[in-house]
Design an enzyme around this catalytic site. Structure first.
Site, PDB file in Angstrom:
ATOM      1  N   ILE A   7       0.846  -1.196   0.000  1.00 21.80           N
ATOM      2  CA  ILE A   7       0.000   0.000   0.000  1.00 21.80           C
ATOM      3  C   ILE A   7       0.880   1.243   0.000  1.00 21.80           C
ATOM      4  O   ILE A   7       1.590   1.530   0.963  1.00 21.80           O
ATOM      5  CB  ILE A   7      -0.928   0.013   1.231  1.00 21.80           C
ATOM      6  CG1 ILE A   7      -1.782  -1.261   1.265  1.00 21.80           C
ATOM      7  CG2 ILE A   7      -1.814   1.256   1.224  1.00 21.80           C
ATOM      8  CD1 ILE A   7      -2.499  -1.481   2.583  1.00 21.80           C
ATOM      9  N   ASN A   9       1.224   5.599  -1.210  1.00 20.86           N
ATOM     10  CA  ASN A   9       0.413   6.816  -1.140  1.00 20.86           C
ATOM     11  C   ASN A   9      -0.460   7.010  -2.374  1.00 20.86           C
ATOM     12  O   ASN A   9      -1.534   7.614  -2.292  1.00 20.86           O
ATOM     13  CB  ASN A   9       1.323   8.033  -0.960  1.00 20.86           C
ATOM     14  CG  ASN A   9       1.948   8.085   0.417  1.00 20.86           C
ATOM     15  OD1 ASN A   9       1.253   8.243   1.408  1.00 20.86           O
ATOM     16  ND2 ASN A   9       3.264   7.940   0.485  1.00 20.86           N
ATOM     17  N   THR A  10       0.002   6.508  -3.511  1.00 19.86           N
ATOM     18  CA  THR A  10      -0.719   6.698  -4.769  1.00 19.86           C
ATOM     19  C   THR A  10      -1.410   5.439  -5.249  1.00 19.86           C
ATOM     20  O   THR A  10      -2.536   5.494  -5.746  1.00 19.86           O
ATOM     21  CB  THR A  10       0.246   7.200  -5.864  1.00 19.86           C
ATOM     22  OG1 THR A  10       0.909   8.385  -5.404  1.00 19.86           O
ATOM     23  CG2 THR A  10      -0.502   7.521  -7.146  1.00 19.86           C
ATOM     24  N   VAL A  13      -0.508  -2.000  -4.758  1.00 15.67           N
ATOM     25  CA  VAL A  13      -0.052  -3.039  -5.682  1.00 15.67           C
ATOM     26  C   VAL A  13      -0.196  -4.390  -4.988  1.00 15.67           C
ATOM     27  O   VAL A  13       0.309  -4.586  -3.880  1.00 15.67           O
ATOM     28  CB  VAL A  13       1.407  -2.808  -6.117  1.00 15.67           C
ATOM     29  CG1 VAL A  13       1.822  -3.859  -7.145  1.00 15.67           C
ATOM     30  CG2 VAL A  13       1.584  -1.407  -6.694  1.00 15.67           C
ATOM     31  N   ASP A 111       7.788   0.318   3.164  1.00 19.27           N
ATOM     32  CA  ASP A 111       8.234   0.166   1.780  1.00 19.27           C
ATOM     33  C   ASP A 111       9.751   0.041   1.699  1.00 19.27           C
ATOM     34  O   ASP A 111      10.286  -0.768   0.928  1.00 19.27           O
ATOM     35  CB  ASP A 111       7.741   1.342   0.926  1.00 19.27           C
ATOM     36  CG  ASP A 111       8.103   2.711   1.492  1.00 19.27           C
ATOM     37  OD1 ASP A 111       8.432   2.818   2.702  1.00 19.27           O
ATOM     38  OD2 ASP A 111       8.043   3.699   0.731  1.00 19.27           O
ATOM     39  N   ARG A 112      10.440   0.800   2.530  1.00 17.94           N
ATOM     40  CA  ARG A 112      11.905   0.752   2.517  1.00 17.94           C
ATOM     41  C   ARG A 112      12.399  -0.553   3.143  1.00 17.94           C
ATOM     42  O   ARG A 112      13.403  -1.116   2.703  1.00 17.94           O
ATOM     43  CB  ARG A 112      12.460   1.984   3.235  1.00 17.94           C
ATOM     44  CG  ARG A 112      11.970   3.274   2.597  1.00 17.94           C
ATOM     45  CD  ARG A 112      12.306   4.517   3.389  1.00 17.94           C
ATOM     46  NE  ARG A 112      13.644   5.005   3.071  1.00 17.94           N
ATOM     47  CZ  ARG A 112      14.136   6.142   3.529  1.00 17.94           C
ATOM     48  NH1 ARG A 112      13.400   6.901   4.323  1.00 17.94           N
ATOM     49  NH2 ARG A 112      15.352   6.530   3.202  1.00 17.94           N
TER      50      ARG A 112
END
EC number: 2.7.1.33
Length: 256
Positions: A7, A9-10, A13, A111-112
């Protein structure tokens, strides 16, 4: 079968993995914090049916999110439709890397974490630089498995939208590879300046990292617009569109 949900911000996936952890399908929808678990299942069910993928037996659901208030929706999705508790990426998990002394990792994004996890899985003996070209562009640097720092800058689309949103007449443009740095109309001039200007930023960041480390580095890139940029930036050694989804599964296996 395992479902991975990344998930951002835009976009959200989703990846579907077989029992060996191989990605067999991916799909992308816009991030919407008003969406319910039922609406997401409707998307998910339709796309898997279209691709002739059976979802009758799901063993695990993995979630990486930089949008905290959406996580609960996907926890409900996992419980209601698949009767499993979702695995959430956070710093409490066993990680394949450590943080150097002096690094404040409060707020370090999921994400990182998954990007680094997969990069470490692929190249455990290399000094790594990982760029993720998302809503924001991030870069993370690891020296022998130790996280030593990184940076965050406005993403490509954010830069384009800022130019459009803060001027009266400039158009919103599509990010693409221009034929020349010298644009011949307003739209082409914006495209040229954004493309070559952004590529120049990344090249210079890599140059400065090289100078500070004074050791050989391996540069990976991911993120939706990273593919276009990677073709321009020779300093990027590898582009992997699915680095994040692969890392989500790798982290799951590491903690299983």
């Amino acid at each position: 079968m395992i479902i991975g949900i990344d998930i951002g911000n835009t976009h959200i996936v989703t990846g579907i993995y077989d029992n060996n952890g191989e990605l067999i399908s991916t799909f992308r929808i816009a991030t919407n914090d008003k969406m319910t678990e039922d609406e997401y299942f409707s998307y998910f069910n339709n796309i898997t049916k279209y691709n002739e993928i059976s979802i009758k037996k799901v063993d695990a659901i993995l979630i990486s999110s930089v949008v905290p208030n959406i996580i609960i929706t996907f926890q409900f999705f996992a419980r209601k439709y698949f009767k499993v508790e979702a695995t959430i990426v956070d710093l409490e998990k066993k990680l394949p890397f450590t943080f150097a002394k002096g690094i404040n990792y409060t707020g370090f994004g999921a994400d990182r974490i998954i990007d680094i996890t997969e990069a470490m899985q692929k190249y455990p003996d290399k000094n790594l630089v990982i760029f993720d070209f998302g809503t924001a562009t991030t870069y993370d640097v690891l020296k022998k498995g130790v996280y030593i720092g990184g940076g965050i800058l406005p993403g490509i689309d954010m830069s384009i939208n800022a130019l459009y949103g803060n001027t009266a007449k400039l158009p919103r443009v599509k990010f693409t590879t221009p034929s020349s740095v010298l644009g011949t109309d307003t739209m082409k001039q914006i495209q040229a300046a954004i493309f070559f200007g952004y590529a120049g930023q990344i090249k210079h960041i890599i140059k400065k990292i090289n100078e500070e480390l004074n050791e050989e580095i391996f540069v990976l890139a991911t993120g939706g617009l990273g593919k276009i940029l990677s073709a321009e930036i020779d300093e990027i050694d590898e582009y992997d569109a699915n680095l994040s989804l692969k890392g989500l599964y790798t982290l799951y296996k590491l903690n299983k």
